[in-house]
Design an enzyme around this catalytic site. Structure first.
Site, short mmCIF file in Angstrom:
data_model
loop_
_atom_site.label_atom_id
_atom_site.label_comp_id
_atom_site.label_asym_id
_atom_site.label_seq_id
_atom_site.Cartn_x
_atom_site.Cartn_y
_atom_site.Cartn_z
N THR A 135 0.64 -1.43 -0.11
CA THR A 135 -0.26 -0.38 -0.17
C THR A 135 0.37 1.30 0.48
O THR A 135 1.79 1.01 0.38
CB THR A 135 -0.66 -0.33 0.90
N ASP A 136 0.50 1.86 -0.62
CA ASP A 136 0.71 3.54 -0.23
C ASP A 136 1.07 4.82 1.07
O ASP A 136 0.24 6.05 0.84
CB ASP A 136 -0.01 4.59 -1.50
N SER B 8 1.27 8.71 4.96
CA SER B 8 0.36 8.71 3.91
C SER B 8 1.80 9.17 2.52
O SER B 8 2.59 10.54 2.82
CB SER B 8 -0.57 9.67 3.49
N ARG B 9 1.81 8.78 1.95
CA ARG B 9 3.28 8.00 0.81
C ARG B 9 2.91 8.68 -0.39
O ARG B 9 3.95 9.04 -1.48
CB ARG B 9 3.22 7.07 0.27
N VAL B 10 1.79 9.33 -0.68
CA VAL B 10 1.18 10.46 -1.20
C VAL B 10 1.12 11.98 -0.82
O VAL B 10 1.70 12.72 -1.87
CB VAL B 10 -0.46 10.55 -2.04
#
Length: 510
Positions: free
Chosen positions: A347-348, A373-375
């Site tokens: 997951t991101d 959150s990798r965004v």
């Protein structure tokens, strides 16, 4: 007479003697919903097999001498020695807007007693995920309505964000809140008649849950008026392991239809730990070799090919998105167990819920340190970036100082001020369940905290202050909220107006 003969001769010469070739096998062994079939030479992986009497199987093991198939639905009528035919079709489920507002099982059949489903399109349950060329970077926000998430761990359309925590720490609540928030945004936009608005449709997949839990989620969504925008796919604990294994894939197919047709969808897998357990059952009965913790070796691939189907695709390929929120249940907070680490690496980012916080009354019990959150802020509106940039750091510093302040009594003024501010931020982030907030209200409240307007409000009065301020902003200052929502940024003029509004409110607040 000769005419009749000629006619008969013409008919005889016109007869086509075509041979229809059918692939037929014999059931050698049956038990636990798994059939071993001999003689099926041309079976394909994931092909539907016809056992007769409306019983359908799914070919999963293709071996040299036999085919291992799992039977969908009731297998009590299947006997050893009976014939099985291949169908040449992959397992498919109905997709489309006809499913909205309905509760279906893992084959897309209705289980809510509201009659048949209006859908003329079918999608295969297993589909190859969009490749790198088809994808587009995640940049549009998907608001959950939960302030702690939207401010510090923002989710974008097309992202996969894991919700992880022990049992009963509020994992499902975060998913349900997000569905309710999307429905509210959709309704508000429809009422305002916005032309270029893109609604988000939600899919909730319940795997291995108690039926009472699923019924509770459905009633919450109905009360909130979110069902017209939601599909519920259910394979409860009383369903077979086969159905539990297929349900998330069926849900993903329904979501992909929205993505392929230029719409945005959100899917919640609740939960993938039970999905992995169901897949382990199926695999062990099929005599597949077991690996770590008796899970089959391809349990990582099982979840990766499921979650990779969540994406945001570019204009050429439909310009839609499918956002995935998988849920994983940990045992005693062990994030480094087998299935949790697998899903974290697919997951991101993850939202980590802590039992300790939950019992301290900090709900949603989001651990700021372990959640990422990798965004990141790419998935936030500018107004939110402006107010939320410092907050995660402030909270982390507060946690550290609070632990440190337990030992010493005499703290300097700056540390004291930081601790007081931190306590207020923690209070502001507490939020009752099923009560999502619009993003412009969130931005206004966070701005109020950051600019010291709550510093002189006692900590135990913060929630009351926040509730009254929210009410004041929503009812009396709707035009200001409208401006923030429209401009999506806090310009100097808006900041001045916000400052005047909060100052005015503080004079009336008792």
């Amino acid at each position: 007479m000769s005419n009749l003969l000629q006619e008969i001769e013409a008919q005889i010469s016109g007869v086509k003697t075509a041979v229809t070739r059918q692939n037929v096998g014999i059931v050698r062994e049956i038990g636990d919903g798994v059939a071993k079939i001999e003689g099926l030479t041309d079976a394909m992986l994931n092909e539907m097999l016809d056992f007769g009497n409306g019983v359908i199987g799914l070919a999963l093991n293709l071996e040299e001498t036999e085919v291992g198939a799992i039977i969908l639905g009731d297998y009590t009528g299947v006997r050893e020695g009976q014939e099985v035919r291949t169908t040449g079709k992959l397992l498919q489920v109905p997709v489309g807007k006809g499913l909205l507002g309905r509760v279906v099982n893992s084959l897309g059949q209705p289980v809510d007693g509201k009659g048949p489903i209006k859908s003329d399109v079918n999608y295969p349950v297993e589909k190859i995920a969009p490749g790198i060329i088809k994808r587009k970077s995640v940049s549009q926000p998907l608001q959950t309505g939960i302030m702690a998430v939207d401010a510090m761990i923002p989710i974008g359309r097309g992202q996969r964000e894991l919700i992880i925590g022990d049992r009963s720490t509020g994992k499902t609540t975060i998913g349900v809140d997000t569905i309710i928030n999307q429905a509210r945004i959709n309704k508000a936009a429809e009422a305002a008649g916005e032309k270029d608005f893109r609604p988000i449709y939600s899919i909730y997949v319940a795997v291995g849950q108690k039926q009472s839990n699923v019924a509770r989620v459905i009633s919450v969504l109905e009360e909130a008026g979110a069902m017209p925008y939601t599909i519920i796919v259910t394979a409860t604990a009383s369903d077979s392991a086969t159905n539990q294994y297929l349900a998330p894939f069926a849900g993903a197919s329904m979501g992909e239809w929205f993505m392929d047709n230029g719409m945005d969808a959100l899917i919640i897998f609740d939960d993938l730990s039970k999905h992995a357990v169901a897949y382990r059952q199926v695999s062990l009965i099929l005599k597949r070799p077991s690996g770590r913790e008796a899970y089959p070796g391809d349990v990582f691939y099982l979840h990766s090919r499921l979650l990779e189907r969540c994406a945001r695709v570019s204009e050429r390929y439909g310009n839609g998105s499918l956002t995935g929120l998988p849920i994983i249940e940990t045992q005693a907070g062990d994030v480094s167990a087998y299935i949790p680490t697998n899903v974290i690496s697919i997951t991101d980012g993850q939202i980590y819920l802590e039992t300790d916080l939950f019992y301290q009354g900090i709900r949603p019990a989001i651990s700021v340190g372990l959640s990422v959150s990798r965004v990141g802020s790419a998935a936030q509106i500018k107004a939110m970036k402006q107010v939320a940039g410092r907050i995660k750091g402030d909270l982390a510093q507060f946690r550290e100082l609070a632990a440190f302040a337990q030992f010493g009594s005499d703290l300097d003024a700056k540390t004291q001020a930081q601790l007081e501010r931190g306590k207020r931020i923690v209070e502001v982030f507490k939020q009752p369940q099923y009560n999502p907030l619009p993003v412009e209200v969130q931005a206004a409240i966070l701005w109020t905290v950051q600019n010291g307007f709550m510093d002189d409000v006692p900590v135990d009065k913060i929630k009351d202050f926040q509730a009254k301020l929210t009410d004041y902003l929503s009812s009396r200052k709707a035009d200001l909220m409208g401006k923030i929502s429209k401009e999506k940024a806090l310009s100097d003029a808006l900041v001045a107006e916000l400052k005047a509004t909060v100052t005015e409110f503080k004079q009336t607040y008792k």
